[in-house]
Design an enzyme around this catalytic site. Structure first.
Site, mmCIF file in Angstrom:
data_model
loop_
_atom_site.group_PDB
_atom_site.id
_atom_site.type_symbol
_atom_site.label_atom_id
_atom_site.label_comp_id
_atom_site.label_asym_id
_atom_site.label_seq_id
_atom_site.Cartn_x
_atom_site.Cartn_y
_atom_site.Cartn_z
ATOM 1 N N HIS A 54 0.828 -1.213 0.000
ATOM 2 C CA HIS A 54 0.000 0.000 0.000
ATOM 3 C C HIS A 54 0.861 1.261 0.000
ATOM 4 O O HIS A 54 0.444 2.314 0.471
ATOM 5 C CB HIS A 54 -0.996 0.009 1.171
ATOM 6 C CG HIS A 54 -2.135 -0.967 0.955
ATOM 7 N ND1 HIS A 54 -3.370 -0.586 0.520
ATOM 8 C CD2 HIS A 54 -2.178 -2.315 1.082
ATOM 9 C CE1 HIS A 54 -4.152 -1.666 0.410
ATOM 10 N NE2 HIS A 54 -3.448 -2.727 0.742
ATOM 11 N N SER A 87 -11.158 -17.724 -23.092
ATOM 12 C CA SER A 87 -10.198 -18.284 -22.137
ATOM 13 C C SER A 87 -10.628 -19.684 -21.737
ATOM 14 O O SER A 87 -11.769 -20.092 -21.987
ATOM 15 C CB SER A 87 -10.127 -17.405 -20.894
ATOM 16 O OG SER A 87 -11.319 -17.560 -20.153
ATOM 17 N N ALA A 145 -5.794 -14.704 -4.878
ATOM 18 C CA ALA A 145 -4.796 -15.122 -3.884
ATOM 19 C C ALA A 145 -3.805 -14.013 -3.574
ATOM 20 O O ALA A 145 -2.869 -14.201 -2.812
ATOM 21 C CB ALA A 145 -4.049 -16.357 -4.385
ATOM 22 N N GLY A 146 -4.003 -12.831 -4.162
ATOM 23 C CA GLY A 146 -3.055 -11.745 -3.923
ATOM 24 C C GLY A 146 -1.781 -11.918 -4.718
ATOM 25 O O GLY A 146 -0.744 -11.350 -4.379
ATOM 26 N N LEU A 147 -1.823 -12.702 -5.798
ATOM 27 C CA LEU A 147 -0.630 -12.929 -6.621
ATOM 28 C C LEU A 147 -0.763 -12.251 -7.990
ATOM 29 O O LEU A 147 -0.023 -12.546 -8.920
ATOM 30 C CB LEU A 147 -0.372 -14.430 -6.791
ATOM 31 C CG LEU A 147 -0.166 -15.208 -5.490
ATOM 32 C CD1 LEU A 147 0.077 -16.682 -5.786
ATOM 33 C CD2 LEU A 147 1.000 -14.646 -4.681
ATOM 34 N N SER A 148 -1.729 -11.343 -8.104
ATOM 35 C CA SER A 148 -1.882 -10.520 -9.316
ATOM 36 C C SER A 148 -2.178 -11.305 -10.578
ATOM 37 O O SER A 148 -1.535 -11.121 -11.621
ATOM 38 C CB SER A 148 -0.639 -9.658 -9.544
ATOM 39 O OG SER A 148 -0.595 -8.681 -8.583
ATOM 40 N N ASP A 194 1.824 -3.937 -9.454
ATOM 41 C CA ASP A 194 1.667 -5.296 -9.987
ATOM 42 C C ASP A 194 2.077 -5.361 -11.452
ATOM 43 O O ASP A 194 2.795 -6.271 -11.877
ATOM 44 C CB ASP A 194 0.213 -5.751 -9.841
ATOM 45 C CG ASP A 194 -0.273 -5.648 -8.408
ATOM 46 O OD1 ASP A 194 0.579 -5.554 -7.499
ATOM 47 O OD2 ASP A 194 -1.497 -5.660 -8.195
HETATM 48 C C1 GLA Z 1 -2.842 -4.598 -4.854
HETATM 49 C C2 GLA Z 1 -2.740 -3.450 -5.845
HETATM 50 C C3 GLA Z 1 -1.356 -2.830 -5.845
HETATM 51 C C4 GLA Z 1 -0.902 -2.479 -4.424
HETATM 52 C C5 GLA Z 1 -1.136 -3.656 -3.479
HETATM 53 C C6 GLA Z 1 -0.846 -3.301 -2.065
HETATM 54 O O1 GLA Z 1 -2.031 -5.640 -5.255
HETATM 55 O O2 GLA Z 1 -3.027 -3.907 -7.142
HETATM 56 O O3 GLA Z 1 -1.338 -1.694 -6.670
HETATM 57 O O4 GLA Z 1 -1.511 -1.321 -3.975
HETATM 58 O O5 GLA Z 1 -2.453 -4.153 -3.571
HETATM 59 O O6 GLA Z 1 0.502 -3.081 -1.868
#
Ligand code: GLA
Length: 404
Positions: A54, A87, A145-148, A194
């Site tokens: 963040h 997809s 999962a927070g892995l973009s 990301d």
């Molecule tokens: C997500 C957002 C990023 C970043 C993170 C937190 O992944 O896409 O831009 O802000 O949260 O660090």
């Protein structure tokens, strides 16, 4: 993204196996669906953020790396003006005339690839002259999962279209294109981290990015020489940044900056904290303190990696997690349990990674302690009655590329 990917726990497989399997499937899927062979194949990785959470939308510092989980796509050019995407994880083909491309006209998962096509137009591509395209894609980046997983799609599509439309945009611009697609077409008010990681990443290294001017440096992680691995512990608790807490946190940071009389929290540092405590209400103060101290931790991590290697960064990772848990309040019980359990079972540092409110934690751990960690995490989650987590090693991998 697809089911087989998110169920693939505990695999310490090399990236190449994943990628080449997916590559063949994607080319075959393209031909089966569109009835002709694709002209080229591209991939974009997901990312893990080592530290700096963040901070990106506060014009601060981040230290993510691209991972060996990728979106792979095949593309073919058409001789009309239709953009078509499909997809492995959604039925059917989504199509739109290039003349109709606009954030409000793209929906669901197709907002990622079609949003990128639209965003390229905002960064100088003349969309009135380009030809239509067909894209088929698959991914082994787990969703939510927070892995973009989203940046993985955006960077692969941006690179592919930049090439087939012969636009000549550089990778920093393509990262901005991906972010614009995410902000406007998907509607998530996220920063630039990301997409930058997914486009600028290099093998065995992290990307040290200054989000104020997008200057970046490649920082070698040195994990193998130190006998360490980074394990991802995916809690299975899904998050979405288009709704809820992420935007609230961003708003708190903006409020804090304006009350402190600065344009962004990048302009304040640890020495300003006493003044911030006087000026801000408790919640805003703690949000601001997280960002200020996290920026400092990124700088400290980069210096420590250079001077002493990865065995020395554990305390910084732990402090980052505490700051997200207590000050920024974006962790959840499952993430805290994953971090605590990792630290009790051989990890030298652990923290949640990504935007929070779900997703994954990372643990920096000696390679030989990995199976102990997996067993301990599974046991702890079962004991608490949480859903089954998935623990797997990630390697720092190259950024988006054309596939052979
Ligand atoms: C997500 C957002 C990023 C970043 C993170 C937190 O992944 O896409 O831009 O802000 O949260 O660090």
């Amino acid at each position: 993204m697809n089911q087989h990917a998110s169920n693939q726990s505990a695999s310490n497989q090399p990236a190449s196996n994943h990628s080449s399997d997916i590559r063949d499937e994607v080319r075959a899927g393209f031909a089966a669906l569109y009835g002709y062979q694709p002209t080229s194949t591209w991939s974009g990785p997901g990312r893990v953020n080592l530290i700096g959470e963040h901070t990106d939308y506060n014009e601060g510092f981040v230290l993510p790396f691209a991972i060996n989980r990728r979106t792979v796509l095949a593309i073919g050019l058409r001789d009309d003006r239709m953009a078509r995407v499909s997809s492995s994880f959604a039925d059917g083909i989504v199509e739109i005339d290039l003349d109709d491309l606009a954030p409000e006209n793209v929906h669901d998962w197709s907002a990622y690839p079609l949003g990128v096509a639209w965003a390229l137009g905002q960064y100088g591509a003349d969309l009135s002259t380009v030809t239509g395209f067909d894209i088929y894609l698959d991914s082994d980046v787990p969703v939510g999962a927070g892995l973009s997983s989203s940046a993985a799609i955006e960077s692969a599509v941006a690179l592919a279209l930049d090439n087939v439309w012969d636009l000549g945009l550089d990778r920093r611009t393509l990262a901005k294109v991906g972010q614009l697609a995410e902000n406007k077409a998907v509607g998530a008010p996220t920063g630039i981290m990301d997409q930058s990681a997914s486009l600028l990443g290099q093998k065995d290294s992290a990307v040290f990015l200054d989000c104020r001017n997008l200057d970046s440096e490649i920082i070698e992680l040195g994990l193998e020489a130190a006998g360490l691995v980074i394990a991802v512990i995916d809690t299975g608790v899904s998050h979405a940044h288009a709704t809820g807490g992420y935007a609230e946190r961003r708003a708190s940071c903006e409020l804090g900056a304006s009350l402190l009389g600065v344009n962004s929290l990048r302009e304040v540092s640890v020495g300003d904290l006493p003044r911030a405590r006087e000026l801000l209400d408790d919640v805003t103060f703690r949000r601001v303190r997280h960002v200020i101290t996290e920026n400092q931790r990124v700088l400290d991590t980069v210096r420590t990696l250079r001077e002493s290697g990865p065995t020395a960064i554990g305390d910084l990772l732990d402090a980052s997690h505490r700051s997200m848990r207590d000050d920024f309040e974006i962790s959840i019980a499952e993430l805290d349990l994953a971090v605590e359990t990792a630290l009790e079972n051989g990890a030298i540092g652990a923290r949640m990674t990504g935007g929070g409110f779900g997703g994954a934690a990372i643990a920096l751990i000696p390679a030989e302690s990995l199976s102990r960690l997996q067993v301990a995490i599974d046991g702890a989650f079962a004991e608490h009655g949480y859903g089954a987590p998935s623990t797997f090693v990630v390697n720092a991998a190259p950024g988006a590329s054309r596939e052979p």
